[in-house]
Design a protein around this motif. Structure first.
Motif, short mmCIF file in Angstrom:
data_model
loop_
_atom_site.label_atom_id
_atom_site.label_comp_id
_atom_site.label_asym_id
_atom_site.label_seq_id
_atom_site.Cartn_x
_atom_site.Cartn_y
_atom_site.Cartn_z
N LEU A 29 143.07 151.81 -21.03
CA LEU A 29 141.97 151.37 -21.88
C LEU A 29 141.34 150.09 -21.35
N SER A 30 142.17 149.16 -20.86
CA SER A 30 141.62 147.92 -20.34
C SER A 30 142.64 147.22 -19.45
N VAL A 31 142.11 146.41 -18.53
CA VAL A 31 142.92 145.51 -17.71
C VAL A 31 142.28 144.13 -17.81
N THR A 32 143.05 143.14 -18.26
CA THR A 32 142.53 141.80 -18.43
C THR A 32 143.45 140.79 -17.75
N ALA A 33 142.88 139.68 -17.29
CA ALA A 33 143.69 138.63 -16.68
C ALA A 33 144.66 138.08 -17.71
N SER A 34 145.86 137.73 -17.26
CA SER A 34 146.89 137.21 -18.17
C SER A 34 147.68 136.13 -17.45
N GLY A 35 147.36 134.86 -17.74
CA GLY A 35 148.05 133.76 -17.09
C GLY A 35 147.48 133.46 -15.71
N LYS A 36 147.96 132.38 -15.10
CA LYS A 36 147.50 131.97 -13.79
C LYS A 36 148.68 131.62 -12.90
N SER A 37 148.55 131.90 -11.62
CA SER A 37 149.60 131.59 -10.67
C SER A 37 148.99 131.47 -9.29
N LEU A 38 149.56 130.58 -8.46
CA LEU A 38 149.14 130.49 -7.06
C LEU A 38 149.83 131.54 -6.19
N TRP A 39 150.89 132.17 -6.70
CA TRP A 39 151.74 133.01 -5.85
C TRP A 39 151.60 134.49 -6.16
#
Length: 285
Positions: A29-39
């Motif tokens: 149904l959907s794909v959304t960004a979740s959190g942030k990471s450099l790795w």
């Protein structure tokens, strides 16, 4: 920061197509960004199962040989934790390589809505105590360690089996100190402190000792920020100077054995589960 964010392997949006090794039978149904990471790259995937149920999953991914090790280690460690304290850990579902991008690897688990509130000290300690109790005595070798390499951020730690908690902790610490020194180059004081530190594995200030691992980790992760190395060196110097002549205490703190013996929880069942996980296909997705 020393590197750009990792490339996102999945399209973000509504009704997008995902790699067949990530989602096989469900409708995305959907794909959304979740959190942030450099790795790693992290997303929330919301799907409709064949029976009509709406379910969300958390997925992270990384590329290359290190990415493969990171995802494999994450799955093994999270499975061990879930087996011991499922009420406190999102259920691991799979890890594996993309079908369309064989050099890109992923880990996927159930998605849990996070709260902004911080648990009370009693709640937090209760979760740790539950982990210790559930995993006590379940090391498959009777030693301290873990069967897979795990990572702090993208930094591997040495989980080789060891006969005592002190030796196990010291070898993990040495692996981080060696990585820090290799990254930053030789430093006379750092090298001297590292050798003195390694020879005295048991300090009375256990909280400060355990925190040192993360001071060293920050020095590795943020190599262009010299203050982090300075903090690590200052803390190493303080501990060595304070306890340099102290006798090593006998035994270990109560409960520490259980913390590492969580490895045994997943060891006996890892073989069957990994056959599915390595393909990256969860039977329920």
């Amino acid at each position: 920061m020393d590197r750009p964010p990792p490339t996102q392997a999945d399209a973000v949006g509504d009704g997008v197509d995902l790699d067949q090794n990530v989602i096989k039978r469900s409708k995305v149904l959907s794909v959304t960004a979740s959190g942030k990471s450099l790795w790693v790259r992290t997303v929330r995937i919301t799907t409709e199962l064949p029976d009509g149920a709406i379910v969300s999953y958390f997925k992270k991914g990384a590329t290359g040989a290190k990415g493969s090790k990171m995802m494999e280690g994450t799955f093994a460690a999270e499975q061990a934790l879930y087996d011991a304290i499922p009420q406190h850990v999102p259920k691991p579902l799979a890890w594996g390589a993309y079908h369309t991008q064989p050099d890109t690897y992923f880990y996927i688990c159930e998605f849990i809505e996070m709260l902004d509130d911080v648990p009370s000290a009693r709640q937090w300690a209760g979760a740790v105590a539950a982990l210790h109790t559930a995993s006590m005595g379940k090391s498959p070798t009777g030693q301290f360690g873990f069967p897979k390499t795990t990572h702090l951020a993208n930094v591997p730690v040495d989980n080789t089996w060891s006969s005592s908690w002190e030796k196990f902790w010291a070898q993990q610490m040495k692996s981080l100190l060696d990585a820090e020194e290799a990254l930053h180059g030789a430093d006379e004081e750092f090298s001297r402190l590292k050798e003195s530190f390694g020879a005295r594995r048991n300090f009375n200030d256990r909280n400060a000792l355990y925190a040192l691992k993360y001071h060293v980790l920050l020095s590795i992760m943020y190599k262009k920020e010299p203050r982090y190395r300075g903090i690590a060196i200052d803390e190493m110097r303080r501990l060595v100077e304070k306890f340099g002549d102290a006798e090593v205490a006998e035994g270990t703190a109560i409960g520490e054995e259980a913390l590492v013996e969580k490895a045994g929880v997943a060891e006996e069942t890892a073989g069957d589960e990994k056959a599915t996980a390595a393909r990256g296909i969860s039977p329920k997705i």
